[in-house]
Design a protein around this motif. Structure first.
Motif, PDB file in Angstrom:
ATOM      1  N   PRO A 143       0.778  -1.096   0.055  1.00 13.63           N
ATOM      2  CA  PRO A 143       0.092   0.022  -0.012  1.00 13.63           C
ATOM      3  C   PRO A 143       0.589   1.367  -0.015  1.00 13.63           C
ATOM      4  O   PRO A 143       1.939   1.151   0.608  1.00 13.63           O
ATOM      5  CB  PRO A 143      -0.852  -0.127   1.264  1.00 13.63           C
ATOM      6  N   VAL A 144       0.225   2.343  -0.285  1.00 13.19           N
ATOM      7  CA  VAL A 144       1.123   3.695  -0.791  1.00 13.19           C
ATOM      8  C   VAL A 144       0.229   4.706  -0.083  1.00 13.19           C
ATOM      9  O   VAL A 144      -0.940   4.659  -0.157  1.00 13.19           O
ATOM     10  CB  VAL A 144       1.401   3.800  -2.001  1.00 13.19           C
ATOM     11  N   THR A 145       0.805   5.608   0.684  1.00  8.17           N
ATOM     12  CA  THR A 145      -0.061   6.827   1.271  1.00  8.17           C
ATOM     13  C   THR A 145      -0.439   7.752   0.287  1.00  8.17           C
ATOM     14  O   THR A 145       0.067   7.702  -0.898  1.00  8.17           O
ATOM     15  CB  THR A 145       0.732   7.443   2.373  1.00  8.17           C
ATOM     16  N   ALA A 146      -1.230   8.767   0.638  1.00  4.37           N
ATOM     17  CA  ALA A 146      -1.495   9.687  -0.113  1.00  4.37           C
ATOM     18  C   ALA A 146      -0.471  10.700  -0.613  1.00  4.37           C
ATOM     19  O   ALA A 146      -0.541  11.146  -1.741  1.00  4.37           O
ATOM     20  CB  ALA A 146      -2.514  10.742   0.515  1.00  4.37           C
ATOM     21  N   ASN A 147       0.760  10.543   0.036  1.00  2.49           N
ATOM     22  CA  ASN A 147       1.997  11.226  -0.515  1.00  2.49           C
ATOM     23  C   ASN A 147       2.610  10.476  -1.435  1.00  2.49           C
ATOM     24  O   ASN A 147       3.964  10.619  -1.840  1.00  2.49           O
ATOM     25  CB  ASN A 147       2.693  11.835   0.719  1.00  2.49           C
ATOM     26  N   GLY A 148       2.389   8.946  -1.593  1.00  2.00           N
ATOM     27  CA  GLY A 148       3.317   8.385  -2.469  1.00  2.00           C
ATOM     28  C   GLY A 148       4.184   7.295  -2.092  1.00  2.00           C
ATOM     29  O   GLY A 148       4.865   6.824  -2.691  1.00  2.00           O
ATOM     30  N   VAL A 294       3.126  13.461  12.194  1.00  3.53           N
ATOM     31  CA  VAL A 294       2.913  13.081  13.612  1.00  3.53           C
ATOM     32  C   VAL A 294       3.838  11.835  14.086  1.00  3.53           C
ATOM     33  O   VAL A 294       4.268  11.206  12.979  1.00  3.53           O
ATOM     34  CB  VAL A 294       1.482  13.072  14.129  1.00  3.53           C
ATOM     35  N   ALA A 295       3.941  11.273  15.209  1.00  2.88           N
ATOM     36  CA  ALA A 295       4.617  10.173  15.572  1.00  2.88           C
ATOM     37  C   ALA A 295       4.128   8.952  15.564  1.00  2.88           C
ATOM     38  O   ALA A 295       4.102   8.155  16.122  1.00  2.88           O
ATOM     39  CB  ALA A 295       5.184  10.352  16.947  1.00  2.88           C
ATOM     40  N   VAL A 296       3.676   8.495  14.314  1.00  3.46           N
ATOM     41  CA  VAL A 296       3.101   7.312  13.751  1.00  3.46           C
ATOM     42  C   VAL A 296       3.772   7.117  12.392  1.00  3.46           C
ATOM     43  O   VAL A 296       4.267   7.772  11.511  1.00  3.46           O
ATOM     44  CB  VAL A 296       1.722   7.371  13.847  1.00  3.46           C
ATOM     45  N   VAL A 297       3.895   5.856  12.172  1.00  7.48           N
ATOM     46  CA  VAL A 297       4.877   5.525  11.133  1.00  7.48           C
ATOM     47  C   VAL A 297       4.342   5.764   9.859  1.00  7.48           C
ATOM     48  O   VAL A 297       4.921   6.274   8.737  1.00  7.48           O
ATOM     49  CB  VAL A 297       4.862   3.683  10.850  1.00  7.48           C
ATOM     50  N   ALA A 298       3.079   5.891   9.515  1.00 11.19           N
ATOM     51  CA  ALA A 298       2.290   6.178   8.248  1.00 11.19           C
ATOM     52  C   ALA A 298       2.211   7.756   7.996  1.00 11.19           C
ATOM     53  O   ALA A 298       1.476   7.900   6.688  1.00 11.19           O
ATOM     54  CB  ALA A 298       1.027   5.330   8.017  1.00 11.19           C
ATOM     55  N   SER A 299       2.441   8.527   8.993  1.00 13.44           N
ATOM     56  CA  SER A 299       1.955   9.738   8.641  1.00 13.44           C
ATOM     57  C   SER A 299       3.300  10.704   8.875  1.00 13.44           C
ATOM     58  O   SER A 299       3.967  10.691   9.612  1.00 13.44           O
ATOM     59  CB  SER A 299       1.293  10.278  10.011  1.00 13.44           C
ATOM     60  N   TYR A 300       3.486  11.468   7.727  1.00 14.28           N
ATOM     61  CA  TYR A 300       4.763  12.152   7.434  1.00 14.28           C
ATOM     62  C   TYR A 300       4.574  13.240   6.412  1.00 14.28           C
ATOM     63  O   TYR A 300       3.573  13.296   5.614  1.00 14.28           O
ATOM     64  CB  TYR A 300       5.893  11.153   7.038  1.00 14.28           C
ATOM     65  N   ARG A 301       5.457  14.343   6.344  1.00 14.21           N
ATOM     66  CA  ARG A 301       5.214  15.433   5.452  1.00 14.21           C
ATOM     67  C   ARG A 301       6.497  16.187   5.512  1.00 14.21           C
ATOM     68  O   ARG A 301       6.904  16.372   6.586  1.00 14.21           O
ATOM     69  CB  ARG A 301       4.099  16.382   5.626  1.00 14.21           C
ATOM     70  N   ILE A 302       7.154  16.389   4.322  1.00 14.81           N
ATOM     71  CA  ILE A 302       8.389  17.226   4.314  1.00 14.81           C
ATOM     72  C   ILE A 302       7.602  18.634   4.177  1.00 14.81           C
ATOM     73  O   ILE A 302       6.981  18.982   3.235  1.00 14.81           O
ATOM     74  CB  ILE A 302       8.977  16.815   3.088  1.00 14.81           C
ATOM     75  N   VAL A 303       8.041  19.806   4.892  1.00 17.19           N
ATOM     76  CA  VAL A 303       7.900  21.079   4.771  1.00 17.19           C
ATOM     77  C   VAL A 303       9.069  22.023   4.560  1.00 17.19           C
ATOM     78  O   VAL A 303      10.111  21.440   4.822  1.00 17.19           O
ATOM     79  CB  VAL A 303       7.229  21.323   5.930  1.00 17.19           C
TER      80      VAL A 303
END
Length: 303
Positions: A143-148, A294-303
């Protein structure tokens, strides 16, 4: 499969194979230190293969370094066998993803497949140097997240078992500093993985007991890397690796028709047959740079 076979395959599926390089044979003892720092004597040896991936849109913009070797601490022991370790360096020197300094929430994913195990693996390198290992059956699309990015928190991914963790001996480090490709500070990642020397005509393995060997199958295989400069997670590098018993390595970049690296693989059970699936199909190891929101495996973002 031969390079000619790959080129024929490229006529019917959206993938291009670029010119490949192969290093020359030399001593298998190396002085790599997997610490995320581009050491002065690490990536200039005669067996090092360096492949550049130009920036195409927001993909590419990195240099991939590949080497085989054995720890320099015991050269006499390892002189009688094939190299025990695969070393990789990912220099994200011109992709905007590499310009963002990592934080305690940052991590990389190194995705690779092991044909002899019929499994895909993902080594998650955290900023503090810890490495988590996940696995799924080869042939299943992750599976792939919304961010790819790969979402290892969902099926078919599971935590790797303790035996595979020991066999892999995976070590990784995220660094931020200059390299010969860019004098400004930027992301540089190093990764190492134990090679199974009981396969591929190599010396020093134990064919009688697979658990006594490294995890990685040295036969021809796909690797890729991806970085996320914003709301997407484009590939940074992708190619076919062939690890030769003498310590040399062949690297053939595998690119889409737009010249950009590819992302996620799907491989049939036959070791020599690779099948593309969707956009990101076809790579052996995916390195993903991102910052978690946030501090979970599948949630991330480069800002």
């Amino acid at each position: 499969m031969s390079l000619r076979g790959w080129l024929s395959l490229a006529l019917t599926i959206p993938i291009c194979l670029a010119h490949h390089g192969q290093a020359q044979a030399s001593s298998v003892v190396v002085n790599h230190v997997t610490d995320g720092v581009f050491g002065a004597n690490e990536w200039n040896g005669p067996n090092v293969v360096t492949t550049f991936f130009p920036l195409v849109g927001n993909a590419g913009g990195a240099a991939l370094y590949v080497d085989q070797g054995s720890p320099a601490v015991l050269p006499a022991l390892f002189a009688v066998q094939s190299p025990t370790t695969l070393y990789l360096g990912y220099d994200i020197y011109s992709n905007p993803a590499g310009a963002t300094a990592p934080t305690s929430a940052s991590f990389f994913d190194v995705f690779f497949q092991v044909a002899s195990e019929h499994n895909d693996y993902d080594a998650r390198i955290h900023q503090n140097g810890t490495v988590e290992l996940f696995q799924k059956p080869t042939g299943s699309v992750g599976p792939v997240t919304a961010n790819g990015s790969l979402d290892v928190s969902k099926s078919p991914w599971t935590a790797a078992d303790s035996t595979d963790i020991l066999r892999a001996g995976a070590v990784g480090a995220i660094g931020f500093g200059p390299t010969p490709n860019n004098s400004n500070n930027h992301v540089f990642v190093e990764f190492q993985l134990n090679i199974n020397n009981s396969l591929g005509g190599r010396q020093g393995g134990d064919p009688s007991n697979p658990d006594n060997n490294g995890l990685y199958d040295p036969s021809a295989a796909f690797w890729s890397g991806s970085g996320k400069p914003g709301g997407t997670d484009p590939p940074i590098t992708s190619g076919i690796f062939s690890l030769n018993p003498d310590g040399t390595t062949s690297v053939t970049p595998a690119l889409g028709l737009d010249g950009a690296p590819l992302l996620q693989p799907l491989v049939t059970p036959e070791p020599s047959t690779f099948v593309l699936a969707g956009l990101g199909a076809f790579c052996m190891a995916g390195l993903t740079w991102r910052r978690k929101k946030v501090a979970v495996v599948a949630s991330y973002r480069i800002v």
